[in-house]
Design a protein around this motif. Structure first.
Motif, PDB file in Angstrom:
ATOM      1  N   ALA A 194     -22.084 -38.925   4.255  1.00 59.62           N
ATOM      2  CA  ALA A 194     -21.011 -38.716   5.366  1.00 59.62           C
ATOM      3  C   ALA A 194     -20.334 -39.786   4.853  1.00 59.62           C
ATOM      4  O   ALA A 194     -18.695 -39.504   4.747  1.00 59.62           O
ATOM      5  CB  ALA A 194     -21.332 -38.668   6.567  1.00 59.62           C
ATOM      6  N   GLU A 195     -20.550 -40.963   4.667  1.00 54.72           N
ATOM      7  CA  GLU A 195     -19.733 -42.051   4.550  1.00 54.72           C
ATOM      8  C   GLU A 195     -20.321 -43.173   3.273  1.00 54.72           C
ATOM      9  O   GLU A 195     -21.458 -43.092   2.907  1.00 54.72           O
ATOM     10  CB  GLU A 195     -19.614 -43.101   5.704  1.00 54.72           C
ATOM     11  CG  GLU A 195     -19.155 -42.306   7.009  1.00 54.72           C
ATOM     12  CD  GLU A 195     -19.046 -43.220   8.105  1.00 54.72           C
ATOM     13  OE1 GLU A 195     -19.539 -44.372   8.105  1.00 54.72           O
ATOM     14  OE2 GLU A 195     -18.650 -42.736   9.278  1.00 54.72           O
ATOM     15  N   SER A 196     -19.284 -44.107   2.588  1.00 54.90           N
ATOM     16  CA  SER A 196     -19.772 -44.865   1.738  1.00 54.90           C
ATOM     17  C   SER A 196     -20.113 -46.127   2.293  1.00 54.90           C
ATOM     18  O   SER A 196     -19.557 -46.624   3.128  1.00 54.90           O
ATOM     19  CB  SER A 196     -18.763 -44.854   0.753  1.00 54.90           C
ATOM     20  OG  SER A 196     -18.287 -43.800  -0.203  1.00 54.90           O
ATOM     21  N   ASN A 197     -21.243 -46.625   1.702  1.00 57.20           N
ATOM     22  CA  ASN A 197     -21.760 -48.000   2.107  1.00 57.20           C
ATOM     23  C   ASN A 197     -22.564 -48.620   0.844  1.00 57.20           C
ATOM     24  O   ASN A 197     -22.932 -47.748   0.148  1.00 57.20           O
ATOM     25  CB  ASN A 197     -22.974 -47.799   2.950  1.00 57.20           C
ATOM     26  CG  ASN A 197     -23.417 -48.937   3.604  1.00 57.20           C
ATOM     27  OD1 ASN A 197     -22.968 -49.835   3.529  1.00 57.20           O
ATOM     28  ND2 ASN A 197     -24.805 -48.708   3.614  1.00 57.20           N
ATOM     29  N   HIS A 198     -22.159 -49.717   0.639  1.00 57.82           N
ATOM     30  CA  HIS A 198     -22.861 -50.443  -0.498  1.00 57.82           C
ATOM     31  C   HIS A 198     -23.186 -51.772  -0.106  1.00 57.82           C
ATOM     32  O   HIS A 198     -22.305 -52.700  -0.097  1.00 57.82           O
ATOM     33  CB  HIS A 198     -21.754 -50.218  -1.905  1.00 57.82           C
ATOM     34  CG  HIS A 198     -22.174 -50.671  -3.184  1.00 57.82           C
ATOM     35  ND1 HIS A 198     -21.714 -50.915  -4.284  1.00 57.82           N
ATOM     36  CD2 HIS A 198     -23.744 -51.041  -3.276  1.00 57.82           C
ATOM     37  CE1 HIS A 198     -22.440 -50.879  -5.387  1.00 57.82           C
ATOM     38  NE2 HIS A 198     -23.574 -51.207  -4.832  1.00 57.82           N
ATOM     39  N   HIS A 199     -24.508 -52.103  -0.321  1.00 62.50           N
ATOM     40  CA  HIS A 199     -24.999 -53.486   0.076  1.00 62.50           C
ATOM     41  C   HIS A 199     -25.923 -53.905  -0.803  1.00 62.50           C
ATOM     42  O   HIS A 199     -26.728 -53.057  -1.263  1.00 62.50           O
ATOM     43  CB  HIS A 199     -25.654 -53.448   1.578  1.00 62.50           C
ATOM     44  CG  HIS A 199     -24.569 -53.816   2.659  1.00 62.50           C
ATOM     45  ND1 HIS A 199     -24.207 -54.886   3.307  1.00 62.50           N
ATOM     46  CD2 HIS A 199     -23.640 -52.783   3.094  1.00 62.50           C
ATOM     47  CE1 HIS A 199     -23.351 -54.646   4.178  1.00 62.50           C
ATOM     48  NE2 HIS A 199     -22.929 -53.305   4.353  1.00 62.50           N
TER      49      HIS A 199
END
Length: 284
Positions: A194-199
């Motif tokens: 649903a949302e972009s996340n990059h760790h």
């Protein structure tokens, strides 16, 4: 040094602006064809075409130190040809693997030289994924290259879980790697988020690092004086400096005659590991 830039004029001019300020660069020659480059010491090849490795091989055989600016090529046979030709010609190769070349990544690798653990979480908004020019393989290969380069060791165990519908398109992947050194890497890709996340998270015996890739910020945690409390330091980096710093790395490697930051050896090792992963994918 005389540096040649081979590629479209608009891109070439942007890269010229990164090279001109360096004292070691006496002249920059821009051309669209290798045969017109003339007498130069090194060249930047700006090429995203399917023929980029064949063109790179020609430049290497002519004795030019080369920096290929493109998506990482992954054809093992062709990559090995270029690598061996560079070794025989005693020229340096650099490839534009931006996760490794980014300022945040370079700072992290100086703090944690040999991570015992690396974990990557990349969640991509499903609309962004459909609008992207990249397929699913691009995302996990990019992160795999990052982990292999940082840990810099041989992989002896691979575990893999995927989610696909009707056995066709992949939407989720969890890749686990264990290295001969005992280090491990986890890569999680979700292309239906649903949302972009990059760790990217890494640790050794002294530090824990958590990089928010989208923000190019890093939280560093360390324990001082044997106290239980962790001390947190946050650093923020300018991702727009990546190309400039990559140019500088390339020039320094030539001047000091040292391996480049992401070179032919790293790419060969990546292609070998990609083959192992794809064999597992074919059985998944």
């Amino acid at each position: 040094m005389k540096i040649g830039i081979i590629g479209p004029a608009d891109r070439a001019m942007a890269w010229e602006s990164h090279l001109r300020p360096h004292r070691s660069v006496s002249e920059v020659i821009i051309t669209s064809r290798l045969k017109d480059i003339g007498d130069v010491d090194a060249c930047l090849l700006l090429d995203d075409s399917e023929e980029r490795l064949a063109r790179l091989l020609k430049a290497v055989k002519q004795g030019y130190h080369c920096f290929l600016v493109s998506e990482l090529p992954t054809n093992r046979d062709q990559v090995e040809k270029v690598y061996h030709a560079a070794e025989e010609s005693n020229v340096l190769l650099q490839f534009s693997h931006w996760p490794t070349l980014a300022p945040a990544s370079k700072w992290m690798s100086k703090k944690v030289v040999k991570p015992s653990l690396v974990q990557v979480i990349r969640e991509i908004n499903h609309t962004e994924y459909y609008d992207s020019d990249h397929n699913f393989d691009y995302y996990w290969i990019d992160e795999l290259a990052f982990c292999l380069r940082w840990i810099n060791g041989a992989v002896h165990h691979i575990d893999l879980k995927t989610v696909s519908f009707k056995g066709e398109h992949l939407y989720m992947l969890h890749l686990f790697l264990r290295f001969d050194s005992g280090a491990t890497a986890n890569i999680y890709i979700n292309a239906a988020s649903a949302e972009s996340n990059h760790h990217r998270v890494a640790a050794d015996n002294n530090y824990m690092l958590d990089c928010n890739v989208r923000e190019q910020s890093v939280r560093l945690a360390e324990q001082k004086n044997y106290q239980k409390r962790l001390y947190i330091n946050k650093q923020t980096f300018d991702a727009s400096k990546s190309a400039e710093l990559a140019s500088l790395e390339f020039l320094k490697s030539i001047q000091l005659n040292r391996p480049t930051i992401y070179n032919g050896y790293h790419l060969v090792e990546l292609t070998k590991t990609i083959e192992k992963v794809k064999k597992r994918l074919s059985r998944a």
